[in-house]
Design a protein around this motif. Structure first.
Motif, PDB file in Angstrom:
ATOM      1  N   VAL A 173       4.665 -42.622  29.322  1.00 22.64           N
ATOM      2  CA  VAL A 173       4.427 -42.002  28.048  1.00 22.64           C
ATOM      3  C   VAL A 173       5.400 -40.633  27.548  1.00 22.64           C
ATOM      4  O   VAL A 173       5.472 -39.917  28.643  1.00 22.64           O
ATOM      5  CB  VAL A 173       3.033 -41.600  28.228  1.00 22.64           C
ATOM      6  CG1 VAL A 173       2.546 -40.786  26.962  1.00 22.64           C
ATOM      7  CG2 VAL A 173       2.124 -42.727  28.459  1.00 22.64           C
ATOM      8  N   ILE A 229      -4.080 -44.914  25.617  1.00 23.34           N
ATOM      9  CA  ILE A 229      -3.345 -44.721  26.779  1.00 23.34           C
ATOM     10  C   ILE A 229      -3.870 -45.162  28.068  1.00 23.34           C
ATOM     11  O   ILE A 229      -3.011 -46.195  28.875  1.00 23.34           O
ATOM     12  CB  ILE A 229      -2.418 -43.459  26.878  1.00 23.34           C
ATOM     13  CG1 ILE A 229      -1.631 -43.217  25.583  1.00 23.34           C
ATOM     14  CG2 ILE A 229      -1.778 -43.408  28.204  1.00 23.34           C
ATOM     15  CD1 ILE A 229      -1.296 -41.723  25.668  1.00 23.34           C
ATOM     16  N   ALA A 237      -0.545 -43.218  33.105  1.00 19.96           N
ATOM     17  CA  ALA A 237       1.025 -43.515  33.359  1.00 19.96           C
ATOM     18  C   ALA A 237       1.715 -42.929  34.640  1.00 19.96           C
ATOM     19  O   ALA A 237       1.085 -41.523  34.836  1.00 19.96           O
ATOM     20  CB  ALA A 237       1.969 -43.080  32.141  1.00 19.96           C
ATOM     21  N   THR A 240       4.656 -39.059  32.651  1.00 21.77           N
ATOM     22  CA  THR A 240       4.639 -38.617  31.147  1.00 21.77           C
ATOM     23  C   THR A 240       5.528 -37.370  30.905  1.00 21.77           C
ATOM     24  O   THR A 240       5.921 -36.658  31.930  1.00 21.77           O
ATOM     25  CB  THR A 240       3.092 -38.040  30.793  1.00 21.77           C
ATOM     26  OG1 THR A 240       2.889 -36.865  31.578  1.00 21.77           O
ATOM     27  CG2 THR A 240       2.070 -39.151  31.139  1.00 21.77           C
ATOM     28  N   ASP A 242       6.317 -34.583  28.281  1.00 14.30           N
ATOM     29  CA  ASP A 242       6.153 -33.925  26.788  1.00 14.30           C
ATOM     30  C   ASP A 242       7.372 -33.265  26.006  1.00 14.30           C
ATOM     31  O   ASP A 242       8.115 -32.404  26.772  1.00 14.30           O
ATOM     32  CB  ASP A 242       5.295 -32.758  27.010  1.00 14.30           C
ATOM     33  CG  ASP A 242       4.858 -31.894  25.487  1.00 14.30           C
ATOM     34  OD1 ASP A 242       4.286 -32.628  24.801  1.00 14.30           O
ATOM     35  OD2 ASP A 242       5.052 -30.849  25.388  1.00 14.30           O
ATOM     36  N   ALA A 253      -0.265 -35.139  27.348  1.00 12.32           N
ATOM     37  CA  ALA A 253       0.822 -35.695  28.577  1.00 12.32           C
ATOM     38  C   ALA A 253       0.153 -35.563  29.889  1.00 12.32           C
ATOM     39  O   ALA A 253       0.045 -36.387  30.499  1.00 12.32           O
ATOM     40  CB  ALA A 253       2.108 -35.011  28.466  1.00 12.32           C
ATOM     41  N   ALA A 256      -3.109 -37.960  30.361  1.00 12.58           N
ATOM     42  CA  ALA A 256      -2.453 -39.268  30.269  1.00 12.58           C
ATOM     43  C   ALA A 256      -1.801 -39.751  31.621  1.00 12.58           C
ATOM     44  O   ALA A 256      -1.480 -40.736  31.598  1.00 12.58           O
ATOM     45  CB  ALA A 256      -1.430 -39.698  29.069  1.00 12.58           C
ATOM     46  N   THR A 257      -1.526 -38.787  32.508  1.00 14.63           N
ATOM     47  CA  THR A 257      -0.700 -39.107  33.667  1.00 14.63           C
ATOM     48  C   THR A 257      -1.816 -39.440  34.744  1.00 14.63           C
ATOM     49  O   THR A 257      -2.871 -39.055  35.091  1.00 14.63           O
ATOM     50  CB  THR A 257      -0.286 -37.941  34.309  1.00 14.63           C
ATOM     51  OG1 THR A 257       0.384 -37.158  33.186  1.00 14.63           O
ATOM     52  CG2 THR A 257       0.619 -37.982  35.449  1.00 14.63           C
ATOM     53  N   CYS A 263       4.146 -35.388  35.666  1.00 20.48           N
ATOM     54  CA  CYS A 263       4.122 -34.974  34.313  1.00 20.48           C
ATOM     55  C   CYS A 263       5.372 -33.854  34.236  1.00 20.48           C
ATOM     56  O   CYS A 263       5.412 -32.835  34.891  1.00 20.48           O
ATOM     57  CB  CYS A 263       2.852 -34.383  33.849  1.00 20.48           C
ATOM     58  SG  CYS A 263       2.807 -33.712  32.098  1.00 20.48           S
TER      59      CYS A 263
END
Length: 347
Positions: A173, A229, A237, A240, A242, A253, A256-257, A263
């Motif tokens: 992501v 996501i 994900a 990720t 950012d 970010a 969403a990890t 990240c």
């Protein structure tokens, strides 16, 4: 020769100056392409920030993303020859501190550290003097337009992909689909990411990423984005990145990890706030901070792009002649374009 300067009040000043000559260990480049970076806009074009001579803009020729042809060699040059096509690593370090010895001149600790376009003359001119050690060969498959973007933006994205250790098993992501974010998606695809998701607050940027084939899913940021996501990635994900530099973007970010995921923060400026237990510790996530890249990795980036058949110049939406630099900066400062560059004859 013509050169562009940034007075700091959202204007560009064009001046006629003398053509420079290379010194010992330096080369003269005939400029072919010179990118405009977001940091040029934020830190120089609108307002000069800070007065530290080691980091602040010193009234030099602007442009820290140069690519060009070697047309003259100074004494002692041994590794490059006339006619070589090169990009320029945009920081010239002391060469002796531990960061320089790693190839990370961006983190050079010596007062002599100088960035092209910030403390020494940059690429927004017809010719540029560069230190030979700062040059990176461009493979035949890569254009000068590719090269200028690699000099900073693509190199920064490449380092983030390396820090995240993106591989074929990963969903990725990217939050923030400016030029660097789109480059990160391109590079992640090159390394085999199985699923690529791009997020931005601007719908037109999401559409641009879709149109370039950089994303499998493009999302306009909103209240439901994290849930989308998690659904698409089945829990988050593996990597990720950012690129937004926005507190909400950074938090998205991280959240969403997936558990045990990585990240990477590369978006400059601003804070981020998160729950250490819920967002980091209990999910066994790792956060990496990454700033630009090394000369070695920039070399490798060029080799990888050549091998993958990828071209960062696909992300360039607008190219201007040097005498149109003011219009180029106005467009880039508007925040709605892709990559904007100054292009010379032969680019």
């Amino acid at each position: 020769m013509l050169a562009a300067y940034l007075p700091g009040n959202s204007t560009v000043e064009l001046r006629e100056i003398e053509r420079p000559a290379p010194g010992i260990g330096q080369v003269l480049l005939k400029m072919k392409a010179s990118g405009i970076c977001g940091s040029d806009i934020h830190y120089i074009y609108h307002k000069h920030l800070g007065d530290d001579p080691r980091t602040a803009y010193q009234g030099v020729v602007a442009g820290h993303e140069p690519a060009g042809e070697v047309v003259e060699l100074g004494a002692g040059c041994r590794h490059f020859k006339l006619g070589d096509r090169v990009a320029v690593y945009h920081i010239s370090g002391c060469g002796f501190c531990r960061n320089c010895r790693k190839g990370f001149q961006i983190s050079c600790t010596d007062p002599a550290r100088a960035a092209y376009g910030w403390q020494r003359d940059g690429g927004h001119a017809e010719y540029l003097v560069a230190d030979e050690r700062d040059l990176v060969h461009l493979p035949d498959s890569l254009s000068y337009r590719d090269g200028c973007f690699i000099s900073c933006g693509v190199g920064t994205a490449y380092e983030a992909v390396l820090r995240g250790n993106v591989s074929g098993g990963d969903a990725i992501v990217v939050v923030g689909l400016g030029p660097v974010g789109m480059a990160a998606l391109m590079l992640a695809k090159g390394r085999g990411a199985r699923l690529a998701i791009g997020v931005d607050t601007q719908a037109d940027r999401v559409e641009t990423a879709r149109g370039l084939g950089l994303v499998d899913h493009g999302l306009v940021a909103g209240a439901e984005t994290l849930g989308e996501i998690e659904l698409l990635t089945r829990g988050g994900a593996g990597v990720t990145i950012d690129c937004s530099g926005n507190p909400r973007g950074r938090l998205l970010a991280l959240q969403a990890t997936r558990t045990w995921g990585r990240c990477v923060y590369i978006g400059e400026t601003g804070p981020v706030q998160f729950d250490v237990s819920d967002d980091l510790l209990h999910r066994q996530r790792t956060i990496y901070g990454s700033w630009v890249t090394s000369v070695h990795n920039m070399d490798q980036c060029c080799e990888d792009l050549d091998a993958w058949g990828l071209h960062p110049h696909d992300i360039i939406t607008d190219a201007f002649a040097l005498d149109e630099a003011a219009a180029a900066y106005r467009l880039m400062a508007g925040g709605k374009s892709g990559k904007v560059i100054i292009a010379f004859d032969g680019a």
